[in-house]
Design a protein around this motif. Structure first.
Motif, PDB file in Angstrom:
ATOM      1  N   THR A 191      62.222 -54.013 -18.838  1.00 27.71           N
ATOM      2  CA  THR A 191      62.948 -55.251 -19.135  1.00 27.71           C
ATOM      3  C   THR A 191      64.255 -54.901 -19.826  1.00 27.71           C
ATOM      4  O   THR A 191      64.459 -53.780 -20.272  1.00 27.71           O
ATOM      5  CB  THR A 191      62.121 -56.201 -20.014  1.00 27.71           C
ATOM      6  OG1 THR A 191      61.797 -55.540 -21.247  1.00 27.71           O
ATOM      7  CG2 THR A 191      60.850 -56.617 -19.303  1.00 27.71           C
ATOM      8  N   GLY A 248      56.597 -60.152 -27.972  1.00 23.92           N
ATOM      9  CA  GLY A 248      57.388 -60.722 -29.062  1.00 23.92           C
ATOM     10  C   GLY A 248      58.859 -60.665 -28.710  1.00 23.92           C
ATOM     11  O   GLY A 248      59.232 -60.365 -27.575  1.00 23.92           O
ATOM     12  N   ARG A 249      59.693 -60.933 -29.673  1.00 25.68           N
ATOM     13  CA  ARG A 249      61.129 -60.911 -29.433  1.00 25.68           C
ATOM     14  C   ARG A 249      61.832 -60.315 -30.642  1.00 25.68           C
ATOM     15  O   ARG A 249      61.281 -60.260 -31.751  1.00 25.68           O
ATOM     16  CB  ARG A 249      61.660 -62.318 -29.163  1.00 25.68           C
ATOM     17  CG  ARG A 249      61.445 -63.276 -30.326  1.00 25.68           C
ATOM     18  CD  ARG A 249      61.941 -64.672 -30.021  1.00 25.68           C
ATOM     19  NE  ARG A 249      61.661 -65.579 -31.125  1.00 25.68           N
ATOM     20  CZ  ARG A 249      62.402 -65.692 -32.212  1.00 25.68           C
ATOM     21  NH1 ARG A 249      63.500 -64.930 -32.335  1.00 25.68           N
ATOM     22  NH2 ARG A 249      62.089 -66.526 -33.172  1.00 25.68           N
ATOM     23  N   SER A 259      66.083 -59.578 -32.359  1.00 22.90           N
ATOM     24  CA  SER A 259      67.527 -59.730 -32.227  1.00 22.90           C
ATOM     25  C   SER A 259      68.209 -59.150 -33.457  1.00 22.90           C
ATOM     26  O   SER A 259      67.610 -59.057 -34.532  1.00 22.90           O
ATOM     27  CB  SER A 259      67.923 -61.206 -32.055  1.00 22.90           C
ATOM     28  OG  SER A 259      67.635 -61.938 -33.236  1.00 22.90           O
ATOM     29  N   GLY A 311      67.516 -61.429 -18.133  1.00 24.32           N
ATOM     30  CA  GLY A 311      66.096 -61.729 -18.174  1.00 24.32           C
ATOM     31  C   GLY A 311      65.286 -60.820 -17.310  1.00 24.32           C
ATOM     32  O   GLY A 311      64.068 -60.903 -17.272  1.00 24.32           O
ATOM     33  N   ARG A 334      69.617 -57.376 -23.934  1.00 22.79           N
ATOM     34  CA  ARG A 334      70.680 -58.334 -23.642  1.00 22.79           C
ATOM     35  C   ARG A 334      71.746 -58.267 -24.735  1.00 22.79           C
ATOM     36  O   ARG A 334      71.428 -58.341 -25.929  1.00 22.79           O
ATOM     37  CB  ARG A 334      70.096 -59.748 -23.537  1.00 22.79           C
ATOM     38  CG  ARG A 334      69.013 -59.858 -22.475  1.00 22.79           C
ATOM     39  CD  ARG A 334      68.475 -61.278 -22.351  1.00 22.79           C
ATOM     40  NE  ARG A 334      67.826 -61.761 -23.564  1.00 22.79           N
ATOM     41  CZ  ARG A 334      66.565 -61.489 -23.910  1.00 22.79           C
ATOM     42  NH1 ARG A 334      65.824 -60.702 -23.125  1.00 22.79           N
ATOM     43  NH2 ARG A 334      66.042 -62.000 -25.019  1.00 22.79           N
ATOM     44  N   GLN A 342      69.613 -58.613 -28.111  1.00 27.71           N
ATOM     45  CA  GLN A 342      68.347 -59.328 -27.981  1.00 27.71           C
ATOM     46  C   GLN A 342      67.430 -58.633 -26.981  1.00 27.71           C
ATOM     47  O   GLN A 342      67.894 -58.016 -26.023  1.00 27.71           O
ATOM     48  CB  GLN A 342      68.587 -60.767 -27.501  1.00 27.71           C
ATOM     49  CG  GLN A 342      69.375 -61.639 -28.457  1.00 27.71           C
ATOM     50  CD  GLN A 342      69.698 -62.985 -27.842  1.00 27.71           C
ATOM     51  OE1 GLN A 342      70.519 -63.075 -26.918  1.00 27.71           O
ATOM     52  NE2 GLN A 342      69.056 -64.027 -28.344  1.00 27.71           N
ATOM     53  N   GLY A 374      62.940 -58.893 -25.508  1.00 25.00           N
ATOM     54  CA  GLY A 374      61.629 -59.496 -25.625  1.00 25.00           C
ATOM     55  C   GLY A 374      61.642 -60.961 -25.250  1.00 25.00           C
ATOM     56  O   GLY A 374      62.477 -61.436 -24.491  1.00 25.00           O
ATOM     57  N   GLY A 375      60.664 -61.697 -25.810  1.00 24.83           N
ATOM     58  CA  GLY A 375      60.491 -63.093 -25.463  1.00 24.83           C
ATOM     59  C   GLY A 375      59.280 -63.315 -24.582  1.00 24.83           C
ATOM     60  O   GLY A 375      58.936 -64.440 -24.248  1.00 24.83           O
ATOM     61  N   GLY A 376      58.568 -62.209 -24.212  1.00 25.90           N
ATOM     62  CA  GLY A 376      57.376 -62.313 -23.386  1.00 25.90           C
ATOM     63  C   GLY A 376      56.117 -62.314 -24.226  1.00 25.90           C
ATOM     64  O   GLY A 376      56.046 -62.921 -25.295  1.00 25.90           O
ATOM     65  N   ASP A 377      55.100 -61.570 -23.746  1.00 28.13           N
ATOM     66  CA  ASP A 377      53.803 -61.543 -24.426  1.00 28.13           C
ATOM     67  C   ASP A 377      53.828 -60.734 -25.722  1.00 28.13           C
ATOM     68  O   ASP A 377      52.988 -60.946 -26.593  1.00 28.13           O
ATOM     69  CB  ASP A 377      52.735 -60.960 -23.492  1.00 28.13           C
ATOM     70  CG  ASP A 377      52.508 -61.827 -22.266  1.00 28.13           C
ATOM     71  OD1 ASP A 377      52.792 -63.050 -22.367  1.00 28.13           O
ATOM     72  OD2 ASP A 377      52.077 -61.301 -21.227  1.00 28.13           O
TER      73      ASP A 377
END
Length: 366
Positions: A274, A295-296, A298, A365, A277, A288, A290-293
């Protein structure tokens, strides 16, 4: 053969030569190290593609040649006590004595060992530090996929007093230019050297000046009593220069250390394959992932932006490979759009950048 040699000197020489020993030799003798005692002691290895030879001082009581199991000799020599080492051939054994330790190594038929290649003509020399730095910057971009041999090499272009090294795996291109001392002012040579060999050579020859030699299908590297030859790859290579000289409408200058640290922290939550960004605005870049299963994450780092705001994404390790190759305090990231590759370079003031790294961007993404 009968010799006495310093333990540390022997261990270093054996380790240098043993690094090219094949893990699966096509014939047993290629797993051996050839030890030759004459005016000096030489330790040699050769697998038909790569050769390595180390020359060291030793007290030679009786000249001779012997072929012994290479990896075993390397393990033994580095584990010996810090005393003089004596090596004597007795029948089918090479007897190695150091203090109260004694080893008898079964020898292999020395007449079956292939003839070592000769060093091709020298074309120039460069300091080992510069050589190692250049190789270290471009080698990460070389492919590890042996099904495409051309991409596993480092392209070396020599034109007079300038050398350019370049590598690509189709997803990024890394190139480094440096000055050196050619043997003749008008020398012009191009070659594809296997990256894995050049990396090993650069690491081990960092301390002295490196003589570079080029011949018919063979390259050679020599420094402080150690030499390597390697069979060259096919000379086919992309026209990398034109891809590194485009016009860019967006430029961001950012301090390398804080930027790299922030990317590494944020990448901890990036799932495999992935993107990292990057959102560049006036005065800062937002990093930035992550944002999936998982975590995320920044983080914001200061930067100087010239041109429009832009959002762009990269594979984290591709991005880090380029940034860690930068030797100046600032890295310049040249961009055109979020869907086109970006060019990372050092910021050397008024001079032309010595290092350039073109890396493909990813779909946001993705």
């Amino acid at each position: 053969m009968k010799i006495r040699v310093n333990r540390d000197v022997l261990a270093d020489a054996v380790a240098w030569a043993a690094r090219v020993l094949p893990s699966r030799p096509v014939t047993p003798v290629l797993s051996g190290l050839l030890i030759e005692a004459g005016d000096e002691l030489t330790v040699s290895a050769f697998d038909y593609d790569v050769s390595a030879q180390a020359r060291i001082d030793a007290d030679v009581a009786e000249a001779g040649r012997v072929l012994v199991p290479g990896r075993l000799l390397a393990e033994i020599s580095r584990s010996l006590p810090g005393e003089q080492v004596e090596i004597v051939t007795e029948g089918a054994e090479a007897v190695l004595t150091c203090g109260t330790a004694e080893f008898g190594l079964v020898t292999m038929p020395v007449e079956d060992f292939p003839t070592m290649p000769t060093m091709p003509p020298g074309v120039g020399a460069v300091g080992g530090g510069v050589f190692a730095s250049a190789v270290g910057q471009v080698a990460p971009a070389a492919s590890r996929d042996d099904t495409l041999p051309m991409l596993t090499g480092i392209r070396v272009d020599i034109e007079g007093e300038t050398v350019t090294m370049a590598a690509t795996d189709r997803y990024r291109i890394a190139a480094r230019e440096f000055a050196w001392r050619p043997t003749t002012p008008d020398v012009a040579v191009s070659a594809m050297v296997p990256a894995r060999v050049l990396v090993e050579v650069a690491k081990s020859l960092r301390g002295g000046e490196v003589l570079v030699a080029m011949g018919d299908g063979v390259a050679g590297f020599e420094s402080v009593g150690r030499s390597t030859t390697v069979r060259l790859l096919d000379e086919q290579f992309i026209d990398y220069r034109t891809r590194l000289t485009a016009d860019w409408s967006i430029r961001a200058d950012v301090r390398v250390g804080p930027f790299v640290d922030a990317i590494r922290r944020v990448a901890l939550v990036a799932e495999r394959n992935t993107a990292i960004r990057l959102s560049f605005t006036q005065g800062q870049v937002l990093i930035q992932a992550g944002g999936g299963d998982v975590g995320r994450g920044s983080e914001v780092v200061e930067c100087e932006l010239r041109g429009d705001d832009i959002q762009i994404a990269f594979q984290s390790h591709f991005l880090l490979d380029g940034l860690t190759g930068i030797e100046s305090e600032l890295a310049r990231i040249n961009m055109e759009s979020s869907t086109r590759p970006a060019l990372i370079q050092d910021v050397p003031g008024d001079a032309e950048p010595a290092f350039r790294y073109l890396v493909m961007s990813l779909r946001q993404g993705g």
